[in-house]
Design a protein around this motif. Structure first.
Motif, PDB file in Angstrom:
ATOM      1  N   ARG A   1      54.252  50.463  49.673  1.00 26.83           N
ATOM      2  CA  ARG A   1      55.292  51.381  50.150  1.00 26.83           C
ATOM      3  C   ARG A   1      55.303  51.484  51.672  1.00 26.83           C
ATOM      4  O   ARG A   1      56.337  51.842  52.270  1.00 26.83           O
ATOM      5  N   GLU A   2      54.179  51.166  52.314  1.00 23.93           N
ATOM      6  CA  GLU A   2      54.109  51.213  53.772  1.00 23.93           C
ATOM      7  C   GLU A   2      54.639  49.943  54.426  1.00 23.93           C
ATOM      8  O   GLU A   2      54.712  49.858  55.651  1.00 23.93           O
ATOM      9  N   ASN A   3      54.993  48.963  53.617  1.00 27.36           N
ATOM     10  CA  ASN A   3      55.652  47.753  54.121  1.00 27.36           C
ATOM     11  C   ASN A   3      57.129  48.085  54.323  1.00 27.36           C
ATOM     12  O   ASN A   3      57.818  48.477  53.373  1.00 27.36           O
ATOM     13  N   PRO A   4      57.654  47.946  55.534  1.00 28.81           N
ATOM     14  CA  PRO A   4      59.058  48.302  55.782  1.00 28.81           C
ATOM     15  C   PRO A   4      60.039  47.587  54.855  1.00 28.81           C
ATOM     16  O   PRO A   4      61.133  48.105  54.595  1.00 28.81           O
ATOM     17  N   ALA A   5      59.649  46.420  54.345  1.00 24.65           N
ATOM     18  CA  ALA A   5      60.540  45.671  53.458  1.00 24.65           C
ATOM     19  C   ALA A   5      60.488  46.176  52.020  1.00 24.65           C
ATOM     20  O   ALA A   5      61.225  45.682  51.165  1.00 24.65           O
ATOM     21  N   ALA A   6      59.620  47.145  51.746  1.00 26.01           N
ATOM     22  CA  ALA A   6      59.468  47.633  50.369  1.00 26.01           C
ATOM     23  C   ALA A   6      59.218  49.134  50.353  1.00 26.01           C
ATOM     24  O   ALA A   6      58.460  49.636  49.525  1.00 26.01           O
ATOM     25  N   ALA A   7      59.854  49.848  51.252  1.00 25.61           N
ATOM     26  CA  ALA A   7      59.576  51.272  51.429  1.00 25.61           C
ATOM     27  C   ALA A   7      60.327  52.124  50.411  1.00 25.61           C
ATOM     28  O   ALA A   7      61.299  52.807  50.726  1.00 25.61           O
ATOM     29  N   SER A   8      59.861  52.082  49.168  1.00 29.87           N
ATOM     30  CA  SER A   8      60.464  52.914  48.130  1.00 29.87           C
ATOM     31  C   SER A   8      59.379  53.465  47.232  1.00 29.87           C
ATOM     32  O   SER A   8      58.274  52.911  47.144  1.00 29.87           O
ATOM     33  N   ALA A   9      59.686  54.555  46.547  1.00 35.47           N
ATOM     34  CA  ALA A   9      58.700  55.205  45.683  1.00 35.47           C
ATOM     35  C   ALA A   9      58.222  54.274  44.584  1.00 35.47           C
ATOM     36  O   ALA A   9      57.090  54.393  44.104  1.00 35.47           O
ATOM     37  N   ALA A  10      59.052  53.336  44.155  1.00 33.03           N
ATOM     38  CA  ALA A  10      58.684  52.416  43.080  1.00 33.03           C
ATOM     39  C   ALA A  10      57.545  51.487  43.484  1.00 33.03           C
ATOM     40  O   ALA A  10      56.867  50.916  42.625  1.00 33.03           O
ATOM     41  N   GLN A  11      57.322  51.331  44.793  1.00 33.56           N
ATOM     42  CA  GLN A  11      56.280  50.422  45.280  1.00 33.56           C
ATOM     43  C   GLN A  11      55.001  51.153  45.681  1.00 33.56           C
ATOM     44  O   GLN A  11      54.055  50.543  46.174  1.00 33.56           O
ATOM     45  N   ASP A  12      54.961  52.458  45.437  1.00 36.76           N
ATOM     46  CA  ASP A  12      53.836  53.275  45.879  1.00 36.76           C
ATOM     47  C   ASP A  12      52.525  52.816  45.232  1.00 36.76           C
ATOM     48  O   ASP A  12      52.436  52.637  44.016  1.00 36.76           O
ATOM     49  N   GLY A  13      51.498  52.626  46.050  1.00 39.56           N
ATOM     50  CA  GLY A  13      50.165  52.314  45.552  1.00 39.56           C
ATOM     51  C   GLY A  13      49.957  50.889  45.093  1.00 39.56           C
ATOM     52  O   GLY A  13      48.912  50.572  44.512  1.00 39.56           O
ATOM     53  N   LYS A  14      50.896  50.015  45.353  1.00 36.13           N
ATOM     54  CA  LYS A  14      50.759  48.619  44.928  1.00 36.13           C
ATOM     55  C   LYS A  14      50.145  47.781  46.050  1.00 36.13           C
ATOM     56  O   LYS A  14      50.394  48.029  47.233  1.00 36.13           O
ATOM     57  N   PHE A  15      49.357  46.780  45.643  1.00 35.56           N
ATOM     58  CA  PHE A  15      48.728  45.876  46.596  1.00 35.56           C
ATOM     59  C   PHE A  15      48.835  44.447  46.073  1.00 35.56           C
ATOM     60  O   PHE A  15      48.925  44.219  44.868  1.00 35.56           O
ATOM     61  N   LYS A  16      48.787  43.502  47.009  1.00 37.21           N
ATOM     62  CA  LYS A  16      48.923  42.090  46.628  1.00 37.21           C
ATOM     63  C   LYS A  16      47.716  41.622  45.833  1.00 37.21           C
ATOM     64  O   LYS A  16      46.572  41.912  46.186  1.00 37.21           O
ATOM     65  N   THR A  17      47.981  40.871  44.773  1.00 34.90           N
ATOM     66  CA  THR A  17      46.914  40.277  43.982  1.00 34.90           C
ATOM     67  C   THR A  17      46.179  39.250  44.828  1.00 34.90           C
ATOM     68  O   THR A  17      46.778  38.282  45.297  1.00 34.90           O
ATOM     69  N   PRO A  18      44.881  39.426  45.050  1.00 38.25           N
ATOM     70  CA  PRO A  18      44.152  38.495  45.920  1.00 38.25           C
ATOM     71  C   PRO A  18      43.750  37.228  45.172  1.00 38.25           C
ATOM     72  O   PRO A  18      43.669  37.202  43.941  1.00 38.25           O
ATOM     73  N   THR A  19      43.482  36.183  45.917  1.00 36.47           N
ATOM     74  CA  THR A  19      42.911  34.989  45.318  1.00 36.47           C
ATOM     75  C   THR A  19      41.514  35.304  44.791  1.00 36.47           C
ATOM     76  O   THR A  19      40.811  36.158  45.332  1.00 36.47           O
ATOM     77  N   LEU A  20      41.113  34.616  43.743  1.00 40.42           N
ATOM     78  CA  LEU A  20      39.753  34.750  43.226  1.00 40.42           C
ATOM     79  C   LEU A  20      38.849  33.645  43.763  1.00 40.42           C
ATOM     80  O   LEU A  20      37.661  33.596  43.429  1.00 40.42           O
ATOM     81  N   ARG A  21      39.386  32.788  44.583  1.00 33.82           N
ATOM     82  CA  ARG A  21      38.560  31.770  45.232  1.00 33.82           C
ATOM     83  C   ARG A  21      37.520  32.476  46.105  1.00 33.82           C
ATOM     84  O   ARG A  21      37.841  33.372  46.893  1.00 33.82           O
ATOM     85  N   ASN A  22      36.255  32.091  45.936  1.00 36.19           N
ATOM     86  CA  ASN A  22      35.131  32.654  46.692  1.00 36.19           C
ATOM     87  C   ASN A  22      34.894  34.136  46.404  1.00 36.19           C
ATOM     88  O   ASN A  22      34.205  34.824  47.174  1.00 36.19           O
ATOM     89  N   VAL A  23      35.422  34.630  45.296  1.00 33.28           N
ATOM     90  CA  VAL A  23      35.299  36.062  45.006  1.00 33.28           C
ATOM     91  C   VAL A  23      33.841  36.483  44.839  1.00 33.28           C
ATOM     92  O   VAL A  23      33.486  37.634  45.142  1.00 33.28           O
ATOM     93  N   ALA A  24      32.982  35.579  44.404  1.00 30.41           N
ATOM     94  CA  ALA A  24      31.579  35.943  44.182  1.00 30.41           C
ATOM     95  C   ALA A  24      30.818  36.203  45.475  1.00 30.41           C
ATOM     96  O   ALA A  24      29.745  36.809  45.444  1.00 30.41           O
ATOM     97  N   VAL A  25      31.356  35.760  46.618  1.00 31.88           N
ATOM     98  CA  VAL A  25      30.632  35.909  47.885  1.00 31.88           C
ATOM     99  C   VAL A  25      31.418  36.715  48.917  1.00 31.88           C
ATOM    100  O   VAL A  25      31.049  36.747  50.091  1.00 31.88           O
ATOM    101  N   THR A  26      32.494  37.375  48.495  1.00 32.08           N
ATOM    102  CA  THR A  26      33.333  38.094  49.462  1.00 32.08           C
ATOM    103  C   THR A  26      33.482  39.575  49.115  1.00 32.08           C
ATOM    104  O   THR A  26      34.445  40.212  49.517  1.00 32.08           O
ATOM    105  N   GLY A  27      32.504  40.118  48.368  1.00 30.96           N
ATOM    106  CA  GLY A  27      32.531  41.543  48.083  1.00 30.96           C
ATOM    107  C   GLY A  27      32.242  42.354  49.336  1.00 30.96           C
ATOM    108  O   GLY A  27      31.857  41.797  50.373  1.00 30.96           O
ATOM    109  N   PRO A  28      32.426  43.678  49.310  1.00 29.01           N
ATOM    110  CA  PRO A  28      32.829  44.475  48.160  1.00 29.01           C
ATOM    111  C   PRO A  28      34.284  44.279  47.785  1.00 29.01           C
ATOM    112  O   PRO A  28      35.024  43.597  48.496  1.00 29.01           O
TER     113      PRO A  28
END
Length: 387
Positions: A278-305
């Motif tokens: 929702r904080e992205n100016p291109a998607a500033a609507s209540a319907a987008q509240d709290g959404k985040f981009k799905t990250p790649t799982l490549r190297n996920v075991a070594v890039t925590g937390p």
């Protein structure tokens, strides 16, 4: 003699340079500079921060999956700025494989897709590269003009920028900043960031045999019957395809709880809400509240937390969090890291429940198998970091 003379470049990026040298024919003496090599130097140059203490490579360390391995006093949940005091509210995403994220848009289903940063606000790698230097909580440069001055003071840069971007490029703040951002993005587009040489990739080429546990985890991951992983973390139409980035780049609200420790450390307090997309100016609507981009799982075991706010320390915890949407047991309702309930979603009204509730609950054996498979997605040069 090296083309570029930043001491930070020689200290931090040399391992990447060596990796690139192994993957490409050796350059002849006196070869002209390239935009990629200029970007490699800039990526680790602390002169691009206001007090000359921080570079891109500090938050996207080439030896740690291009993520930030530093604790920062908050368990690595967020990076500390160049001033040594400012602490962000989001976990620094890995820059590895970032070049495959499409420009931000809405797909045919009306879902936000792609972009850079957790909220997709930068359309391209080039745009993203220009963000941290001017962010007061990150590298803290006062203006593009100050960046131009720092670039111009380095004789090696002065020669390279003119050769690669034209005469007068370092005489104009906008041109200089644009060229710097472009060079860094060119470096991030090299194979050093996306080698596709993990155990998973080697398995597909017949060069590695999965263990029984890893093989079960792979079967579960790509299954449309036993897990929901592939609904968001599979890009290719055919499961187990070469070149899989393990994300469809859609933005979702998966109900991640507040990282209370991080909020206490960065001073934002318990009432602050990260509205994500929702904080992205291109998607500033209540319907987008709290959404985040799905990250790649490549190297996920070594890039925590993990998660956008670094609230979970262990990869198995993340799998159990997803499983909590389908497991109604007392164990399924408990965060194993705290021994307490998972916590309420920071934003509750836009949860992607269809995706989250697809599939049955998983037992411990299947959870461990999924974790074992996720570890096979680690690039070869980081395998020694896998727990």
């Amino acid at each position: 003699m090296p083309i570029f003379t930043s001491s930070r470049f020689r200290r931090a990026v040399l391992p990447v340079a060596l990796l690139l040298a192994l993957a490409a024919p050796p350059a002849a003496a006196g070869d002209p500079p390239t935009r990629e090599k200029l970007g490699e130097a800039l990526f680790s140059d602390t002169a691009l921060s206001f007090n000359r203490t921080q570079s891109c490579a500090d938050c996207h360390n080439p030896m740690a999956g291009f993520a930030d391995p530093r604790d920062g006093g908050v368990g690595g949940a967020a990076s500390v700025g160049a001033d040594g005091r400012s602490i962000g509210d989001r976990n620094a995403p890995s820059a590895a494989y970032a070049k495959f994220s499409p420009a931000f848009s809405f797909n045919a289903k009306g879902r936000a897709v792609g972009g850079q940063f957790h909220d997709g606000r930068a359309a391209t790698l080039k745009e993203q590269a220009g963000g941290p230097p001017l962010n007061p909580g990150e590298m803290g440069m006062a203006s593009k003009e100050q960046v131009r001055q720092r670039l111009a003071e380095n004789p090696s840069y002065a020669r390279a920028f003119v050769a690669l971007y034209g005469a007068g490029v370092l005489d104009n703040a906008d041109r200089a900043f644009d060229a710097m951002s472009d060079a860094i993005a060119r470096f991030e587009e090299t194979d050093a960031f996306a080698p596709f040489d993990s155990k998973y990739d080697r398995y597909l080429r017949g060069e590695y045999k999965m263990s029984p546990e890893e093989d079960l985890g792979m079967t579960l991951f790509f299954s449309t019957q036993f897990t929901n992983c592939n609904l968001c973390h599979q890009l290719k139409r055919i499961p187990a395809s070469p070149g899989e980035t393990f994300t469809n780049y859609e933005h979702h609200n998966i109900g991640v709880p507040v990282n209370a420790a991080l909020r206490a450390a960065n001073g934002k307090g318990p009432k602050h809400v990260d509205h994500g997309l929702r904080e992205n100016p291109a998607a500033a609507s209540a319907a987008q509240d709290g959404k985040f981009k799905t990250p790649t799982l490549r190297n996920v075991a070594v890039t925590g937390p993990y998660m956008h706010n670094g609230v979970f320390q262990e990869l198995e915890t993340v799998v159990r969090f997803y499983n909590s949407y389908n497991s109604r047991t007392v164990k399924g309702a408990t965060n194993p890291e705290t021994g307490k309930p998972w916590g309420k979603p920071e934003v509750a009204g836009t949860l992607s429940m269809t995706e989250l509730e697809t599939g049955p609950a998983l037992d411990d054996r299947r959870i461990r198998a999924l974790v074992a498979f996720l570890k096979t997605l680690t690039d070869a040069r980081y395998e020694h970091l896998v727990k």
